[in-house]
Design an enzyme around this catalytic site. Sequence first.
Site, PDB file in Angstrom:
ATOM      1  N   MET A 145       2.947   0.553  -1.447  1.00  0.00           N
ATOM      2  CA  MET A 145       3.715   1.327  -2.419  1.00  0.00           C
ATOM      3  C   MET A 145       3.888   0.584  -3.745  1.00  0.00           C
ATOM      4  O   MET A 145       4.456   1.124  -4.683  1.00  0.00           O
ATOM      5  CB  MET A 145       5.101   1.660  -1.851  1.00  0.00           C
ATOM      6  CG  MET A 145       5.068   2.387  -0.524  1.00  0.00           C
ATOM      7  SD  MET A 145       4.369   4.045  -0.676  1.00  0.00           S
ATOM      8  CE  MET A 145       4.198   4.469   1.062  1.00  0.00           C
ATOM      9  N   THR A 159      -3.485  -2.445   3.279  1.00  0.00           N
ATOM     10  CA  THR A 159      -4.053  -2.710   1.956  1.00  0.00           C
ATOM     11  C   THR A 159      -5.364  -3.465   2.094  1.00  0.00           C
ATOM     12  O   THR A 159      -6.364  -3.125   1.444  1.00  0.00           O
ATOM     13  CB  THR A 159      -3.062  -3.525   1.108  1.00  0.00           C
ATOM     14  OG1 THR A 159      -1.820  -2.813   1.025  1.00  0.00           O
ATOM     15  CG2 THR A 159      -3.606  -3.763  -0.288  1.00  0.00           C
ATOM     16  N   LYS A 197       5.014  -8.201  11.535  1.00  0.00           N
ATOM     17  CA  LYS A 197       4.044  -7.127  11.280  1.00  0.00           C
ATOM     18  C   LYS A 197       3.041  -7.079  12.419  1.00  0.00           C
ATOM     19  O   LYS A 197       2.361  -8.065  12.713  1.00  0.00           O
ATOM     20  CB  LYS A 197       3.323  -7.327   9.945  1.00  0.00           C
ATOM     21  CG  LYS A 197       2.355  -6.181   9.631  1.00  0.00           C
ATOM     22  CD  LYS A 197       1.903  -6.205   8.192  1.00  0.00           C
ATOM     23  CE  LYS A 197       0.877  -5.102   7.900  1.00  0.00           C
ATOM     24  NZ  LYS A 197       1.407  -3.750   8.156  1.00  0.00           N
ATOM     25  N   HIS A 209       1.389 -11.612   5.981  1.00  0.00           N
ATOM     26  CA  HIS A 209       2.565 -10.741   6.097  1.00  0.00           C
ATOM     27  C   HIS A 209       3.626 -11.451   6.928  1.00  0.00           C
ATOM     28  O   HIS A 209       3.381 -12.512   7.500  1.00  0.00           O
ATOM     29  CB  HIS A 209       2.203  -9.402   6.757  1.00  0.00           C
ATOM     30  CG  HIS A 209       1.793  -8.354   5.779  1.00  0.00           C
ATOM     31  ND1 HIS A 209       0.518  -8.265   5.295  1.00  0.00           N
ATOM     32  CD2 HIS A 209       2.492  -7.353   5.186  1.00  0.00           C
ATOM     33  CE1 HIS A 209       0.436  -7.237   4.455  1.00  0.00           C
ATOM     34  NE2 HIS A 209       1.623  -6.681   4.363  1.00  0.00           N
TER      35      HIS A 209
END
Length: 202
Positions: free
Chosen positions: A122, A165, A159, A155
């Site tokens: 985002m 991505t 996660k 990350h």
Amino acid sequence: VNGVPGNMGREVSEAVLRRGMVLVPYSLTGPDVGVDDAMIGDVAVNLVKPADADSTLAFVKATYPSAIVVDYTHPSACTPNALRYVAAGLPFVMGTTGGDTAAMTAAVDAAAELRAVIAPNMGKQIVAFQAAMRVMAERFPGVFEGYTMTVVESHQSTKADTSGTAKAVVASFQEMGIKFDVESIEKVRTNEESMERMKVPE
């Protein structure tokens, strides 16, 4: 916001309150979460297990007709959750990666008047970068044929899946001729390695 009490679910819920918006006091969560509610600011959020998800979403739609769902749950849950949101007539933002993007997109496309954002990232800079990569892939197919590459992504330790991505960027490079399997993406998931190797700020 679904995915409370996880880190992203909590963070987004707190952002909703900081912006003066109404936080719907229900959050879909996993079957193994051992608590029934979580405090977000001064809002007691009821944590809803999968067995009660559909009835809760129907209640939310009836009680909060302008609600928008934000999903930060788990890769294994995001596709079934998206189909639930569509069935309930709830617009949604899918922040969880690892699901069947094609199936989610098809369900939204088939629903009249329903809108959704389904994206692996985002952040506007990342979105712009991914758009540029797609343009390159369309305009210069095969330009990197014969080249090799490595992909390393970092990350938080919680996660569960490979970065969406990173997978999207790899897909663009594949269209430009590089033979690279997304299973070869190296995942960094410890704070120490993220900071030392990837130079992620503490």
